[in-house]
Design an enzyme around this catalytic site. Structure first.
Site, short mmCIF file in Angstrom:
data_model
loop_
_atom_site.label_atom_id
_atom_site.label_comp_id
_atom_site.label_asym_id
_atom_site.label_seq_id
_atom_site.Cartn_x
_atom_site.Cartn_y
_atom_site.Cartn_z
N THR B 341 -28.04 -2.86 18.22
CA THR B 341 -27.47 -2.07 17.13
C THR B 341 -26.11 -1.44 17.51
OG1 THR B 341 -28.92 -0.30 17.87
CG2 THR B 341 -29.62 -1.54 15.96
N ASP B 342 -25.45 -0.90 16.50
CA ASP B 342 -24.12 -0.29 16.70
C ASP B 342 -24.21 1.22 16.87
OD1 ASP B 342 -22.93 -2.81 16.07
OD2 ASP B 342 -23.35 -2.38 13.97
N SER B 367 -22.67 6.70 17.30
CA SER B 367 -22.36 5.69 16.29
C SER B 367 -21.12 4.98 16.79
CB SER B 367 -22.09 6.36 14.94
OG SER B 367 -21.67 5.40 14.02
N ARG B 368 -21.27 3.70 17.14
CA ARG B 368 -20.18 3.02 17.83
C ARG B 368 -19.06 2.59 16.90
NH1 ARG B 368 -24.58 -0.16 20.61
NH2 ARG B 368 -25.33 1.33 22.15
N VAL B 369 -19.36 2.33 15.66
CA VAL B 369 -18.30 1.88 14.76
C VAL B 369 -18.09 2.81 13.57
CG1 VAL B 369 -18.50 -0.56 15.34
CG2 VAL B 369 -19.86 0.37 13.48
#
Lengths: 178, 504
Positions: B341-342, B367-369
């Site tokens: 997951t991102d 939250s990476r993006v």
């Protein structure tokens, strides 16, 4: 029959056909003939409660003239490894292997009414065209088909019965609505 | 309304027009059946994943193509199938009904209705297993998906097309976060509204009924599809549920719509796949899961995407849920899904029971993006929040050992206490983005520092009520401009000061 038994039966059948050398059909027919002679004692021979020595005596008593042949050796082997219950399956698989080598496929035809000779011949020719091989017909009757017939050649099932048509109509009417 | 004579007439026409033809099918025979698994002899040309017809209307899925037999999972009662039964190939892979007709319905993974509202007359169908869109068809995640939760939208923002994992022990509010995100989509205009799909995997029927009632009570069912494979159903249905739900969602994705899908939960999905794999005698690996359990989830979650403008510009945002045991995120399935997951939203039971709800651990949630997708106004007010809260937690741990703290440390502690209080939010009460901005603006700019902790939430509620009544224009400007310029900053400050002056 369990999947594992079928796999085992095929292994024995393959080995038996190989052991028959250049005449596998003769070996299989000999095995089939011996199987007929063992009718009535199959339950004893397959029973784990009967000692192996007694079973061997029964086998020798029933088939005195068969010693030394590949078919008899197979029977002795199945006795010694306690797999005599697989005999019928091995025989069927060996027959299928021989048929396969000779380009023959077995077709089981079930019809609502008995097939006359002409209908059987027409059906056989049609099935040979469908399968691209020589067909050996095995026929049976089942009134539940209402009319027509079903024919099975290897993994292909031709359903030309009235029951099948009614089922397909039922599916067509209910199709699309979940 | 369908009249009985119409049905009879249709049937009569079909019977009259029916031309009986011989049916030629490839068949096999059942060798053994049990535990939802059947082994079939024959079917020599069957494809992996092909749908099979068993007698009595039972369907199966060919999964193991072996030398002598085909291993299938049954999608129905295995007691209706017996040894020797004829099995037919269908020549097609498993598909599910899709379309607008499914919206507002509760269906099984095969699309059968479970809500007693009659048959689902779907206009189309889609294969259950689809290869995810390629690189060319995608574009970066840059549009926010507002969940309505301050703790998420401010610190762990989710973008449309992102895959954000919700992870935590049982009873920590995982489903509540997902439901809040669904409910929060209600206010958008119907043609722009995010369509939601909630996939319940291995849950109790009573739990699913509760979820459906919650969605219905909040008016969210009218844009939501619920796909339910409950605990009493065969493992094959649980295995298929997320793929079926994704296919239903993709119908809208490819029509250019934004879709949100919740998989609740993938732990049970992995367990159902483990059950099937062990019964199919596939070799077990770590925790007895089969070797391809990573691929099981990666191919599912890879279908979440934001499509390029050429491909319609739709998006599919995935919120998978994973249930941990005693906060152990290093178990096999949690680590797998974390890596796919991102980002992750970590929920902790200790926070939950100490009254921090939603019980999000903002220190380790990421939250990476989504940061790129956050609206500028939110980024401005929440930019320092994560760092400030991290410092607060460090300081709070240190402060337990002594009371002599300097003024700056005491100020940081007071601010942290109030921000923690401010991030609390009631269940099923999502907030609009502009109201979240106003609320956080008051907190990060110190307007709450001298408010008693117990009065923080009444202060927030009063502030929002005051703003809605007297400064609706300011809120509207935040919503429309999506950023806080100097003029708006001044207006917001004046608004909060005016309210604080009258707050008792």
């Amino acid at each position: 029959m369990k999947a594992a038994d079928r796999i085992l039966a095929r292994r024995y059948a393959r080995a038996f056909v190989a052991a028959c050398g250049g005449k596998p059909r003769a070996g299989v027919e000999a095995l089939a003939a011996q199987r007929v002679q063992l009718d009535g004692v199959m339950e004893y021979l397959a029973s784990p409660l009967i000692p192996a020595r007694v079973k061997s005596d029964i086998l020798n008593g029933r088939l005195p003239a068969s010693k030394g042949a590949a078919a008899f050796s197979l029977l002795e082997l199945l006795l010694s490894v306690r797999r005599f219950n697989l005999l019928d399956a091995v025989l069927a698989e060996a027959q299928a292997l021989c048929d396969e080598r000779e380009g023959i496929v077995l077709s089981r035809v079930v019809s609502a009414a008995p097939l006359d000779g002409e209908s059987a011949a027409v059906l056989k020719r049609a099935l040979e065209r469908l399968s691209g091989a020589k067909v050996r017909l095995e026929t049976a009757e089942d009134a539940a088909l209402i009319g027509g017939f079903t024919a099975r050649v290897a993994d292909t099932l031709v359903d030309a019965s009235a029951r099948g048509a009614a089922e397909r109509l039922k599916k067509q009417i209910s199709g699309g609505v979940y | 309304m369908i009249r009985p004579e119409e049905i009879t007439e249709v049937i009569r026409r079909q019977i009259e027009g029916y031309i009986p033809k011989a049916d030629i099918a490839e068949v096999g025979n059942v060798l053994q059946v049990g535990d939802g698994i059947a082994r079939v002899y024959g079917l020599s040309n069957v494809m992996a994943g092909e749908l099979l017809d068993f007698p009595n209307g039972v369907r199966g899925l060919a999964l193991n193509l072996e030398h002598d037999n085909v291993g299938c999972v049954l999608m129905g009662e295995d007691s209706l199938v017996k040894e020797g039964d004829v099995v037919r190939r269908t020549g097609r892979v498993l598909d599910v009904p899709v379309g607008d007709e499914l919206i507002g319905r509760v269906v099984s993974p095969l699309g059968a209705p479970l809500d007693g509202k009659g048959p689902v007359k779907a206009s189309a169908s889609r294969p259950m297993e689809v290869v995810a869109p390629g690189i060319v068809e995608r574009q970066p995640v840059k549009v926010p998906l507002q969940t309505g939760l301050k703790a998420v939208d401010a610190i762990i923002p989710i973008g449309r097309g992102q895959r954000e994992l919700i992870i935590g022990d049982r009873q920590t509010g995982k489903t509540a976060i997902a439901l809040d995100a669904i409910i929060n989509q209600k206010d958008a205009p119907p043609d722009k509204r995010v369509i939601c799909v909630y996939v319940a995997i291995g849950q109790k029927q009573s739990t699913v009924a509760q979820v459906v009632k919650t969605l219905s009570d909040h008016g969210a069912l009218e844009y939501t599809i619920v796909v339910a494979a409950c605990a009493s159903e065969p493992a094959s249905m649980l295995y298929m549920a997320p793929y079926a739900g994704t296919s239903m969602a993709e119908y809208f994705l490819w029509k250019g719509r934004d879709v949100l899908i919740v998989y609740d939960d993938l732990t049970k999905h992995a367990q159902s796949y483990r059950q099937m794999s062990l019964l199919l005698r596939r070799p077990p690996g770590r925790e007895a899961y089969p070797g391809d359990v990573f691929y099981l989830h990666s191919r599912l979650l890879e279908r979440a995407c934001r499509l390029s403008a050429d491909a319609g510009g739709g998006s599919l945002t995935a919120l998978p849920i994973i249930e941990t045991q005693a906060n152990d995120v290093s178990a096999y399935i949690p680590t797998n899904v974390i890596s796919i997951t991102d980002g992750q939203i970590y929920l902790e039971s200790c926070l939950f029971y100490s009254g921090v709800r939603p019980a999000v651990n903002v220190g380790i949630s990421v939250s990476r993006v989504g940061g790129a997708a956050q609206i500028k106004a939110m980024r401005k007010v929440a930019g320092r929040l994560r760092g400030d809260l991290a410092q607060y937690h460090d300081l709070a741990a240190f402060a337990q050992f002594g009371s002599d703290l300097d003024k700056e440390s005491r100020r940081q502690l007071a601010r942290g206490d109030r921000m923690t209080e401010l991030l609390k939010q009631d269940q099923y009460s999502p907030m609009k983005a502009e109201e979240q901005v106003l609320s956080l603006f008051a907190g990060v700019n110190g307007y709450l520092d001298d408010v008693d902790i117990a009065r923080v939430r009444p202060f927030e509620a009063g502030l929002l009520k005051f703003a809605r009544a007297n400064y609706a224009g300011v809120l509207a400007r935040v919503r429309e401009k999506k950023e806080i310029d100097d003029a708006l900053n001044t207006e917001l400050s004046a608004l909060v000061k005016e309210f604080r002056a009258g707050f008792k």
